[in-house]
Scaffold this motif. Structure first.
Motif, PDB file in Angstrom:
ATOM      1  N   PRO A  67      63.283  17.168   3.883  1.00 42.68           N
ATOM      2  CA  PRO A  67      63.770  17.795   5.120  1.00 42.68           C
ATOM      3  C   PRO A  67      63.337  17.017   6.359  1.00 42.68           C
ATOM      4  CG  PRO A  67      62.681  19.401   3.690  1.00 42.68           C
ATOM      5  CD  PRO A  67      62.374  18.047   3.132  1.00 42.68           C
ATOM      6  N   LEU A  68      64.130  17.085   7.391  1.00 42.32           N
ATOM      7  CA  LEU A  68      63.705  16.551   8.683  1.00 42.32           C
ATOM      8  C   LEU A  68      62.469  17.307   9.152  1.00 42.32           C
ATOM      9  CD1 LEU A  68      67.089  16.070  10.594  1.00 42.32           C
ATOM     10  CD2 LEU A  68      65.458  14.263   9.960  1.00 42.32           C
ATOM     11  N   GLY A  69      61.577  16.579   9.802  1.00 43.51           N
ATOM     12  CA  GLY A  69      60.347  17.192  10.284  1.00 43.51           C
ATOM     13  C   GLY A  69      59.139  16.875   9.437  1.00 43.51           C
ATOM     14  N   TRP A  70      59.376  16.326   8.235  1.00 44.06           N
ATOM     15  CA  TRP A  70      58.256  15.959   7.384  1.00 44.06           C
ATOM     16  C   TRP A  70      57.658  14.613   7.775  1.00 44.06           C
ATOM     17  CZ3 TRP A  70      59.077  17.153   1.454  1.00 44.06           C
ATOM     18  CH2 TRP A  70      59.154  18.543   1.272  1.00 44.06           C
ATOM     19  N   ALA A  71      58.494  13.683   8.221  1.00 44.33           N
ATOM     20  CA  ALA A  71      58.004  12.321   8.434  1.00 44.33           C
ATOM     21  C   ALA A  71      58.956  11.528   9.317  1.00 44.33           C
ATOM     22  CB  ALA A  71      57.839  11.609   7.084  1.00 44.33           C
ATOM     23  N   VAL A  72      58.428  10.380   9.776  1.00 45.07           N
ATOM     24  CA  VAL A  72      59.247   9.394  10.469  1.00 45.07           C
ATOM     25  C   VAL A  72      59.191   8.092   9.677  1.00 45.07           C
ATOM     26  CG1 VAL A  72      58.930  10.415  12.755  1.00 45.07           C
ATOM     27  CG2 VAL A  72      57.293   8.687  11.939  1.00 45.07           C
ATOM     28  N   ASP A  73      60.190   7.220   9.884  1.00 46.53           N
ATOM     29  CA  ASP A  73      60.196   5.947   9.166  1.00 46.53           C
ATOM     30  C   ASP A  73      59.317   4.923   9.892  1.00 46.53           C
ATOM     31  OD1 ASP A  73      61.664   4.965  11.344  1.00 46.53           O
ATOM     32  OD2 ASP A  73      63.590   5.081  10.291  1.00 46.53           O
ATOM     33  N   ALA A  74      59.322   3.696   9.418  1.00 47.65           N
ATOM     34  CA  ALA A  74      58.450   2.663   9.975  1.00 47.65           C
ATOM     35  C   ALA A  74      58.762   2.355  11.431  1.00 47.65           C
ATOM     36  CB  ALA A  74      58.559   1.391   9.128  1.00 47.65           C
ATOM     37  N   ASN A  75      59.963   2.721  11.890  1.00 49.19           N
ATOM     38  CA  ASN A  75      60.332   2.521  13.292  1.00 49.19           C
ATOM     39  C   ASN A  75      60.056   3.753  14.157  1.00 49.19           C
ATOM     40  OD1 ASN A  75      61.383  -0.139  12.836  1.00 49.19           O
ATOM     41  ND2 ASN A  75      63.217   0.802  11.930  1.00 49.19           N
ATOM     42  N   GLY A  76      59.460   4.773  13.558  1.00 48.04           N
ATOM     43  CA  GLY A  76      59.154   5.978  14.306  1.00 48.04           C
ATOM     44  C   GLY A  76      60.312   6.944  14.427  1.00 48.04           C
ATOM     45  N   GLU A  77      61.382   6.722  13.650  1.00 48.25           N
ATOM     46  CA  GLU A  77      62.559   7.591  13.718  1.00 48.25           C
ATOM     47  C   GLU A  77      62.487   8.666  12.640  1.00 48.25           C
ATOM     48  OE1 GLU A  77      64.893   7.431  16.030  1.00 48.25           O
ATOM     49  OE2 GLU A  77      63.859   5.729  16.956  1.00 48.25           O
ATOM     50  N   PRO A  78      62.893   9.904  12.957  1.00 44.40           N
ATOM     51  CA  PRO A  78      62.914  10.960  11.945  1.00 44.40           C
ATOM     52  C   PRO A  78      63.756  10.539  10.744  1.00 44.40           C
ATOM     53  CG  PRO A  78      63.273  11.887  14.124  1.00 44.40           C
ATOM     54  CD  PRO A  78      63.326  10.393  14.281  1.00 44.40           C
ATOM     55  N   THR A  79      63.295  10.901   9.539  1.00 44.06           N
ATOM     56  CA  THR A  79      63.999  10.453   8.333  1.00 44.06           C
ATOM     57  C   THR A  79      64.034  11.549   7.281  1.00 44.06           C
ATOM     58  OG1 THR A  79      64.063   8.733   6.622  1.00 44.06           O
ATOM     59  CG2 THR A  79      61.891   9.494   7.293  1.00 44.06           C
ATOM     60  N   THR A  80      65.093  11.498   6.449  1.00 46.85           N
ATOM     61  CA  THR A  80      65.172  12.357   5.259  1.00 46.85           C
ATOM     62  C   THR A  80      64.987  11.534   3.981  1.00 46.85           C
ATOM     63  OG1 THR A  80      67.580  12.108   5.136  1.00 46.85           O
ATOM     64  CG2 THR A  80      66.730  13.969   6.424  1.00 46.85           C
ATOM     65  N   ASP A  81      64.723  10.236   4.141  1.00 48.98           N
ATOM     66  CA  ASP A  81      64.535   9.329   3.003  1.00 48.98           C
ATOM     67  C   ASP A  81      63.057   9.322   2.614  1.00 48.98           C
ATOM     68  OD1 ASP A  81      63.930   6.907   1.513  1.00 48.98           O
ATOM     69  OD2 ASP A  81      65.940   6.206   2.039  1.00 48.98           O
ATOM     70  N   ALA A  82      62.763   9.777   1.410  1.00 47.08           N
ATOM     71  CA  ALA A  82      61.362   9.898   0.998  1.00 47.08           C
ATOM     72  C   ALA A  82      60.663   8.539   0.958  1.00 47.08           C
ATOM     73  CB  ALA A  82      61.275  10.584  -0.362  1.00 47.08           C
ATOM     74  N   GLN A  83      61.365   7.518   0.484  1.00 48.76           N
ATOM     75  CA  GLN A  83      60.755   6.193   0.442  1.00 48.76           C
ATOM     76  C   GLN A  83      60.459   5.677   1.844  1.00 48.76           C
ATOM     77  OE1 GLN A  83      59.579   4.701  -2.048  1.00 48.76           O
ATOM     78  NE2 GLN A  83      60.624   5.382  -3.888  1.00 48.76           N
ATOM     79  N   ALA A  84      61.396   5.909   2.772  1.00 51.15           N
ATOM     80  CA  ALA A  84      61.174   5.493   4.160  1.00 51.15           C
ATOM     81  C   ALA A  84      60.008   6.268   4.770  1.00 51.15           C
ATOM     82  CB  ALA A  84      62.446   5.707   4.977  1.00 51.15           C
ATOM     83  N   ALA A  85      59.870   7.536   4.380  1.00 51.30           N
ATOM     84  CA  ALA A  85      58.763   8.346   4.881  1.00 51.30           C
ATOM     85  C   ALA A  85      57.427   7.786   4.410  1.00 51.30           C
ATOM     86  CB  ALA A  85      58.923   9.786   4.415  1.00 51.30           C
ATOM     87  N   LEU A  86      57.367   7.363   3.140  1.00 54.38           N
ATOM     88  CA  LEU A  86      56.123   6.814   2.603  1.00 54.38           C
ATOM     89  C   LEU A  86      55.758   5.492   3.290  1.00 54.38           C
ATOM     90  CD1 LEU A  86      56.643   7.547  -1.209  1.00 54.38           C
ATOM     91  CD2 LEU A  86      55.136   8.759   0.383  1.00 54.38           C
ATOM     92  N   ALA A  87      56.761   4.792   3.767  1.00 52.63           N
ATOM     93  CA  ALA A  87      56.509   3.537   4.480  1.00 52.63           C
ATOM     94  C   ALA A  87      56.244   3.764   5.965  1.00 52.63           C
ATOM     95  CB  ALA A  87      57.703   2.593   4.315  1.00 52.63           C
ATOM     96  N   GLY A  88      56.530   4.968   6.450  1.00 52.36           N
ATOM     97  CA  GLY A  88      56.342   5.286   7.855  1.00 52.36           C
ATOM     98  C   GLY A  88      55.113   6.150   8.074  1.00 52.36           C
ATOM     99  N   ALA A  89      55.290   7.311   8.685  1.00 55.86           N
ATOM    100  CA  ALA A  89      54.167   8.215   8.959  1.00 55.86           C
ATOM    101  C   ALA A  89      54.615   9.655   8.787  1.00 55.86           C
ATOM    102  CB  ALA A  89      53.623   7.996  10.376  1.00 55.86           C
ATOM    103  N   MET A  90      53.746  10.454   8.224  1.00 58.66           N
ATOM    104  CA  MET A  90      54.015  11.878   8.121  1.00 58.66           C
ATOM    105  C   MET A  90      53.797  12.543   9.489  1.00 58.66           C
ATOM    106  SD  MET A  90      51.990  12.397   4.510  1.00 58.66           S
ATOM    107  CE  MET A  90      52.352  14.156   4.370  1.00 58.66           C
ATOM    108  N   GLN A  91      54.285  13.772   9.608  1.00 59.28           N
ATOM    109  CA  GLN A  91      54.119  14.521  10.843  1.00 59.28           C
ATOM    110  C   GLN A  91      53.231  15.737  10.607  1.00 59.28           C
ATOM    111  OE1 GLN A  91      58.622  14.519  11.606  1.00 59.28           O
ATOM    112  NE2 GLN A  91      57.818  14.274  13.673  1.00 59.28           N
ATOM    113  N   THR A  92      52.577  16.196  11.674  1.00 56.52           N
ATOM    114  CA  THR A  92      51.762  17.398  11.566  1.00 56.52           C
ATOM    115  C   THR A  92      52.655  18.630  11.583  1.00 56.52           C
ATOM    116  OG1 THR A  92      51.461  17.503  13.972  1.00 56.52           O
ATOM    117  CG2 THR A  92      49.781  16.335  12.708  1.00 56.52           C
TER     118      THR A  92
END
Length: 337
Positions: free
Chosen positions: A200-225
């Motif tokens: 779901p949106l809101g769980w993480a951002v990708d390596a560019n700081g953009e919201p993502t629904t891609d789990a792999q991109a999330a693991l390469a980026g940052a999770m959100q509080t």
């Protein structure tokens, strides 16, 4: 072929223990870790059940974890119990320190258990439930790796930094909550990536700081509080209390220590216990009844207490066993080869 397999809880424990023991974990540590993995699978916390065997073995193979470490205990103050895990997993250290924490709490009313130099991967609810089983109130917290961005940021600073609490209830399950200060547990994103499912949106951002629904991109980026700045502040509190205060690593330091090998986070843990008898004295029954009145005010309007679904899952699992993905079962069996 069915893509899921049914196991009894004894089979879950045996599978976890054998996989850990076969990959270099001593029997005492393997028993402590297998026990909590079984509890996670039993309560249908899939990201903290048998899936954690894979990460535990990866941690062992990294060379950073001492699978045969024996924890040592000290008491720097009457109300403080310290256990050094000596670069083993946290759970054997917890098993060593918990009886002393209970003893100190009953004597003093409040006591703390500090676990240092440990690798940590497990949920915290088994730990605070163990405190509540003794009739005490429990609170636990720990950092992890710096996977989580602060509110308004896009680079990892915090860990998932879980916080857990348990209140004992006579004759029933305790009131328990255990949640990450991140929007979701790291393991849930890993499971989505493993199954090629969107998050779901809101769980993480990708390596560019953009919201993502891609789990792999999330693991390469940052999770959100969770909860924006509120979760961010709680995450910072956990870094301070379970990192700086106890003389152990923050999530950023834990990630630097890992140096990319992919082991479990290495840091410390803080557990606090409170004795209602000491606080309330002759008013113990009244205090406990106030708690029950509060819980009734929640449930009487159709709301659910935290962990209620987990307790319902526990009952099912104890009766019917558990279902796990066949692919996960085969991956764990491969670790025994």
């Amino acid at each position: 072929m069915n893509d899921r397999i049914n196991l009894s809880l004894d089979q879950v424990h045996d599978l976890a223990f054998r996989a850990l023991n076969a990959n270099g974990m001593g029997a005492e540590q393997a028993e402590a870790v297998a026990r909590v993995i079984t509890q996670g699978q039993r309560d249908e916390c899939h990201s903290h059940g048998l899936y954690r065997v894979l990460g535990s073995v990866r941690s062992l193979r990294s060379g950073k974890v001492d699978g045969h470490a024996t924890p040592t205990l000290s008491q720097p103050a009457p109300s403080i119990v310290k256990v050094d895990a000596h670069q083993g997993f946290s759970l054997l250290a917890l098993h060593s320190g918990l009886p002393v924490l209970v003893e100190r709490t009953r004597e003093l009313g409040v006591a703390a258990l500090v676990i240092r130099n440990c690798f940590h991967f497990s949920a915290l609810w088994p730990e605070v439930e163990a405190i509540a089983e003794q009739g005490l109130v429990g609170l636990a917290m720990t950092p992890s790796h710096a996977w989580v961005a602060p509110a308004g940021g896009n680079k990892g600073v915090f860990g998932t930094n879980p916080l857990a609490f348990a209140w004992p209830r006579p004759g029933g399950h305790p009131f328990v909550f255990d949640f990450a200060t991140s929007a979701i547990a790291r393991g849930d994103i890993e499971l989505h990536a493993r199954q090629n499912k969107a998050i779901p949106l809101g769980w993480a951002v990708d390596a560019n700081g953009e919201p993502t629904t891609d789990a792999q991109a999330a693991l390469a980026g940052a999770m959100q509080t969770f909860g924006g700045h509120k979760g961010s502040a709680l995450a910072a509190m956990v870094e301070l209390l379970a990192g700086a205060l106890i003389g152990d690593l923050t999530s950023a330091e834990s990630m630097a220590f890992d140096d990319g090998v992919g082991a479990a986070p290495f840091h410390g843990e803080l557990l606090l216990a409170f004795d209602p008898q000491r606080f309330l004295g002759d008013d113990l029954a009244l205090g406990l009844q106030r708690a029950e009145d509060l819980f009734a005010a929640i449930t009487d309007q159709g709301a659910r207490l935290p962990s209620q679904r987990r307790f319902e899952a526990r009952q099912r699992s104890e009766r019917d066993g558990v279902w796990i993905d066949r692919a996960l079962y085969q991956d764990i069996q491969a670790l025994l080869a």
